[in-house]
Write a protein that holds these residues in place. Structure first.
Motif, PDB file in Angstrom:
ATOM      1  N   GLU B  22      33.984  46.706  39.654  1.00  0.00           N
ATOM      2  CA  GLU B  22      33.587  46.175  40.959  1.00  0.00           C
ATOM      3  C   GLU B  22      34.761  45.324  41.423  1.00  0.00           C
ATOM      4  O   GLU B  22      35.032  44.277  40.840  1.00  0.00           O
ATOM      5  N   VAL B  23      35.433  45.811  42.450  1.00  0.00           N
ATOM      6  CA  VAL B  23      36.634  45.112  42.904  1.00  0.00           C
ATOM      7  C   VAL B  23      36.320  44.323  44.176  1.00  0.00           C
ATOM      8  O   VAL B  23      35.769  44.863  45.125  1.00  0.00           O
ATOM      9  N   HIS B  24      36.646  43.037  44.136  1.00  0.00           N
ATOM     10  CA  HIS B  24      36.508  42.198  45.338  1.00  0.00           C
ATOM     11  C   HIS B  24      37.861  42.131  46.011  1.00  0.00           C
ATOM     12  O   HIS B  24      38.823  41.655  45.411  1.00  0.00           O
ATOM     13  N   ALA B  25      37.939  42.613  47.229  1.00  0.00           N
ATOM     14  CA  ALA B  25      39.210  42.619  47.948  1.00  0.00           C
ATOM     15  C   ALA B  25      39.057  41.802  49.220  1.00  0.00           C
ATOM     16  O   ALA B  25      38.167  42.063  50.023  1.00  0.00           O
ATOM     17  N   GLN B  26      39.914  40.804  49.369  1.00  0.00           N
ATOM     18  CA  GLN B  26      39.850  39.972  50.575  1.00  0.00           C
ATOM     19  C   GLN B  26      40.354  40.755  51.774  1.00  0.00           C
ATOM     20  O   GLN B  26      41.444  41.318  51.747  1.00  0.00           O
TER      21      GLN B  26
END
Lengths: 494, 500
Positions: B22-26
């Motif tokens: 699960e990648v959090h990308a701003q």
């Protein structure tokens, strides 16, 4: 000069323009009434200087020959749920005691921009949760009305906009703002013999109003006449890009289009609003209301809103669910109350702050809301309530295929004594039985005085309209007002 | 597509690793997801906080169209289903860095549905196998603020600059089977985000971080119980987490224990993961639709604009470089692995074609070779990146044009390039000033050739006797005599003629 406080908003506006009196004279007269009415506890903060400031600005502008603004010369009361820049805003809670916003709510700003002045911040049920004003941290408002029996029992002004209703009926202000989540404008208006309208959801911006239940909260005016409500609502309404749920529509000219001629209109009478055991005086007043509307030219038809009985339980799931989340921001971290016991950690601070900052009714609703949203119960309560809410909306849609407006009582009883229902939350919640369905459907609804009961206490009629059709609601209200001839006012005892 | 053969050898046999990220990308945007406050990295604490971000009473969120647009474009770039109707939900929990007491996210109806990303295990090896990793969804949500515990002996401070910044949460399917696959997936995802311009991909600034879900199983068996290691902020660390966590789980299982479903934290200093909290004390987030916000209802015109604004994506670009520009698979892969490199290369190409009045295909090979060997070599030496290269694409193209039209030789070009790096001068001026123009004057070259052959009579004999490798020696000597300025082609011809 004393009769200045008996004038309506329209009369003050027009008299000021005509030069019959100065705005300062009006503000001073109301400031004096406010100062003399501490016994009613209608205000949390009095701001006589703000009222004078706006009045002086109006007088100066008039002297300079400038065109008057819509509300030039008119002082009003502001429910203490609207954030006001530089003036303490508490939502009648200990949690926000001492909180002074650096910003002005959209609705109050529109009113000040239109020339109105602020007499003060009006008391209410804590976070707008209550029907009697008894949940205010700053003590309950006492209704200026008393029973004719002479028992002098302190009566409830209704809630949550009880400071507004009491102040208007006691002539402390000619009009005030209210907010209505499940009846908080209409029920107090009915209890105190005044009028108030909750517009269609989205007409008034919610920006800067302390949130209770976002999908239901709606601001609206309260005043002694239908015309005054139309005048104020025109100023309070309008699209606000800062509120995603605000309606991007032009504001109609409600006042100019007021007409009590109801020929061609069909009035629906929902049979579910006349349950067995309905108070006989309420029932009789309702019948009189039907006759008045017929007299104004309307045709009367019976309609059915079959899911009405589920409205109250649905409301008491959805409103607390949203409230439990909306009130999570009051955590002691950034503003308002903070209770930090020695050696306490973050969780202890939350617990102590919220235990001390919220009153019992607020806590009860936060707990109900937390429960209905929690894992394992969400579908059974919240999802189900949303489905029922859709059915209630559909009931209205189907009814409005047969009629243009609905007429019902506003509340199931007249005002009750303070303390009478406090021990039984369910009895208190039942006060909202006639007002909650229109809230769930987001429809415009108005309370107008229908007469007095045998005790000499006011009773209210409710008009519910189609979405965005405030005009028909106001027109029907005007037709009732003209025929009811409601001139009763509380005798001054305070 | 091939199956991974990565296995952990346990006491009881081989174990397979199953990984999902699960990648959090701003989201790259001037303003936050629901407020107008700025988003720049590194600002003084609490200087980029609006009334909405601080959750003052009565404040309301208004969606920032640009953040939605970037998430939609990202979804399109991974070939995902775009949900025209989506909705924001509140995730409720108390924490000091979460002013509202809830995070606005999307649980029930995310903006982007299923998509996919193709990974190559060794990007630079054209024969390396590829694998398609499924994407479950992308939703947009608010970031939280930051707690600072080191400012005061007994108190913690809160910085709300990041509070409300838009994040995309990109959730993969549990399709990865080795640390290398997890690493390749994260790298590829980062490449795509940077191409699209929806996230700057700066993992060291926290613009991109991954929650790593790992479980192990005997090959062919059902999925095992997974753990989730939070906030891992580099490709290398993701691979380390998978490796460490998988062998930890194998150890637990082989010792007769059970893997506990829990949240873990990675400690890069000790290269290990530690339990943070188990499922038993997991939050009940009480998700419900945010009543302050209307559902997002995207119209076709908006989606079309998003689609039109998408750049050429890395896979398409790489294949075009190979097919249309005739580059080697290695060069094509290297040049397209990063959006900035490709952009630089294409500027070099365009400028080269313009100056030389040739097609881009005709100048591509020389441009690629120069960029990857000469320029990269120089930048490595100088410790600089392409971004702050002292020589830009235009200057590079001028240099290459001088080689292409025979003004200077490749050898001289290297000298000129060194001078450009040192002085910031431009190639045509340097060549003129230093008299480096190569000569095609056959008379002068013939004289030089004759001199070289005369001085090396023995070698001429050997050459004529069949030692053809000596040809290069004659060329070298002639070039040396000409101080490198002779046109090598002319030199070749004249030597051939003289020896025949």
């Amino acid at each position: 000069m004393s009769n200045l406080t008996d004038l309506t908003v329209a009369e003050i506006r027009d008299g000021f323009r005509a030069g019959d009196f100065s705005a300062r004279e009006v503000a001073q007269a109301f400031n004096a009434n406010v100062a003399a009415a501490k016994a009613l506890n209608a205000f949390i903060v009095e701001t006589p200087e703000r009222a004078l400031e706006a009045a002086d600005a109006a007088d100066r502008a008039k002297a300079a020959g400038e065109a008057p603004k819509p509300l030039s010369g008119v002082p009003i009361g502001m429910k203490d749920l609207f954030c006001t820049e530089g003036v303490q805003t508490t939502a009648a809670s200990h949690m926000l005691e001492g909180f002074t916003p650096t910003y002005e709510s959209t609705v109050s700003k529109k009113l000040w921009d239109a020339g109105a002045g602020m007499l003060g911040k009006l008391n209410l049920d804590q976070f707008a949760m209550g029907s009697s004003n008894e949940t205010s941290y700053f003590g309950n408002v006492i209704s200026p009305w008393r029973r004719g029996s002479g028992d002098n029992a302190a009566l409830a002004p209704g809630g949550s906009s009880g400071g507004s209703s009491a102040a208007i009926s006691a002539r402390l202000c000619p009009a005030a703002t209210g907010t209505d989540t499940g009846g908080s404008i209409r029920q107090p208006a009915a209890f105190t013999g005044i009028s108030g309208i909750k517009p269609t959801y989205g007409r008034c911006s919610r920006w800067g109003i302390v949130a209770f239940a976002s999908s239901l909260d709606q601001a609206g005016p309260m005043a002694r006449t239908v015309r005054d409500n139309a005048i104020l609502l025109e100023t309070m309404s309008g699209f606000d890009p800062k509120d995603s749920t605000s309606l991007d529509l032009a504001v109609p000219q409600w006042e100019a289009n007021l007409s009590s001629d109801l020929r061609g209109k069909k009035v629906g009478i929902p049979k579910e609003y006349r349950p067995d055991g309905l108070n006989a005086e309420i029932s009789a007043m309702w019948d009189r209301g039907i006759e008045w509307l017929k007299d104004a030219g309307a045709e009367v038809v019976e309609v059915s809103l079959p899911h009405t009985k589920y409205a109250l339980p649905t409301y008491y799931i959805i409103a607390p669910a949203e409230a439990s989340s909306n009130l999570a921001r009051y955590d002691g971290v950034r503003y308002g109350q903070r209770d930090l016991p020695d050696g306490a950690g973050l969780q202890d601070m939350y617990a102590a702050t919220r235990a001390a900052g919220f009153g019992p009714e607020v806590k009860r609703r936060i707990m109900i809301g937390t429960y209905v949203l929690s894992a394992g119960f969400y579908d059974a309560y919240y999802t189900q309530a949303q489905k029922v809410r859709a059915l209630i909306s559909r009931d209205f849609d189907l009814a409005f295929e047969k009629c243009d407006l609905l007429l019902t009582p506003t509340a199931p009883s007249a005002s009750f004594a303070l303390g009478e229902k406090q021990a039984d939350p369910l009895a208190m919640y039942l006060n909202d039985v006639f007002t909650v369905p229109a809230s769930l459907a987001g429809l415009p609804a108005m309370a107008v005085p229908g007469g007095l009961d045998a005790q000499g206490l006011p009773l209210g009629l409710q008009i519910i309209g189609k979405a965005l059709d405030e005009q028909t609601v106001l027109n029907a209200g005007l037709a009732i007002e003209e025929r009811a001839g409601f001139t009763a006012r509380p005798d001054k005892w305070w | 597509m091939t199956e991974s053969t990565y296995r952990i050898q346990g006491a009881t046999g081989e174990w397979e690793v199953v990984i999902g990220l699960e990648v959090h990308a701003q989201v790259t945007s001037q303003a936050k997801l629901f407020s107008g406050a700025a988003t720049a990295f590194g600002a003084e604490p609490n200087t980029q906080v609006s009334l909405v971000d601080a959750a003052m009473p009565g404040m309301l969120p208004v969606p920032n169209r640009e953040c939605i647009r970037q998430a939609v474009r990202t979804g399109m770039a991974i070939d995902a289903q775009i949900n025209k109707w989506s909705r924001f939900d509140r995730k409720n929990y108390f924490y000091a860095d979460l002013p509202q007491g809830y995070q606005i996210s999307q649980l029930y109806h995310p903006l982007v549905g299923e998509g996919q990303i193709e990974i190559t295990l060794d990007e630079k090896n054209p024969d390396s196998s590829t694998k398609v990793i499924g994407i479950e969804r992308i939703h947009v949500e608010q970031d939280a603020g930051k707690l600072m515990h080191d400012q005061h002996p007994t108190r913690s401070y809160v910085d709300l600059n990041r509070s409300g910044v838009a994040l995309m949460e990109i959730v993969s399917k549990p399709d990865m089977r080795s640390p290398a696959e997890a690493g390749a997936y994260l790298s590829k995802l980062r490449t795509i985000l940077r191409y699209v311009g929806s996230c700057d991909g700066n993992m060291d600034q926290g613009s991109m971080r991954a929650d790593v879900n790992v479980s192990v199983r005997k090959p062919g068996e059902a999925f095992g119980t997974r753990t989730e290691t939070k906030n891992v902020n580099s490709v290398r660390f993701v691979m380390a987490v998978v490796e460490h966590e998988a062998s930890r789980q194998v150890d637990v299982l082989e010792a007769g224990g059970k893997v506990v479903q829990e949240t873990r934290l990675y400690d890069p200093d000790r290269n290990e993961t530690r339990s943070m909290r188990s499922k038993e004390d997991a939050h009940d987030y009480r998700y419900f639709p945010d009543p302050d916000l209307l559902p997002l209802d995207l119209d076709d015109a908006f989606l079309e604009e998003c689609r039109q604004s998408l750049p050429e994506l890395p896979d398409a670009k790489r294949s075009r470089y190979e097919k249309d520009l005739g580059l080697s698979a290695y060069n094509a892969a290297t040049l397209t692995a990063d959006a900035d490199t490709a952009r630089w290369f294409e500027a070099l190409l365009a400028e080269g074609a313009r100056i030389q009045k040739k097609s881009e295909g005709e100048v591509a090979k020389a441009s690629a070779n120069w960029l990857l060997s000469e320029l990269y070599g120089a930048l490595n030496r100088l410790g600089k990146s392409l971004e702050d290269s002292p020589v830009g694409p235009e200057e590079g193209a001028e240099l290459l044009a001088l080689v292409a039209d025979g003004t200077i030789s490749g050898t001289i070009a290297k000298q000129v390039f060194e001078i450009m790096l040192e002085t910031g001068g431009r190639a045509p001026q340097i060549v003129e000033e230093k008299g480096l123009r190569q000569t095609s004057d056959t008379g002068a070259i013939e004289a030089a050739v004759a001199k070289v052959l005369a001085e090396n009579g023995d070698k001429v004999e050997q050459y004529r006797a069949g030692k053809e490798a000596l040809f290069g020696f004659f060329v070298g000597q002639t070039m040396k005599a000409m101080q490198g300025k002779a046109n090598p082609q002319v030199v070749n011809e004249l030597i051939k003629k003289a020896l025949s």
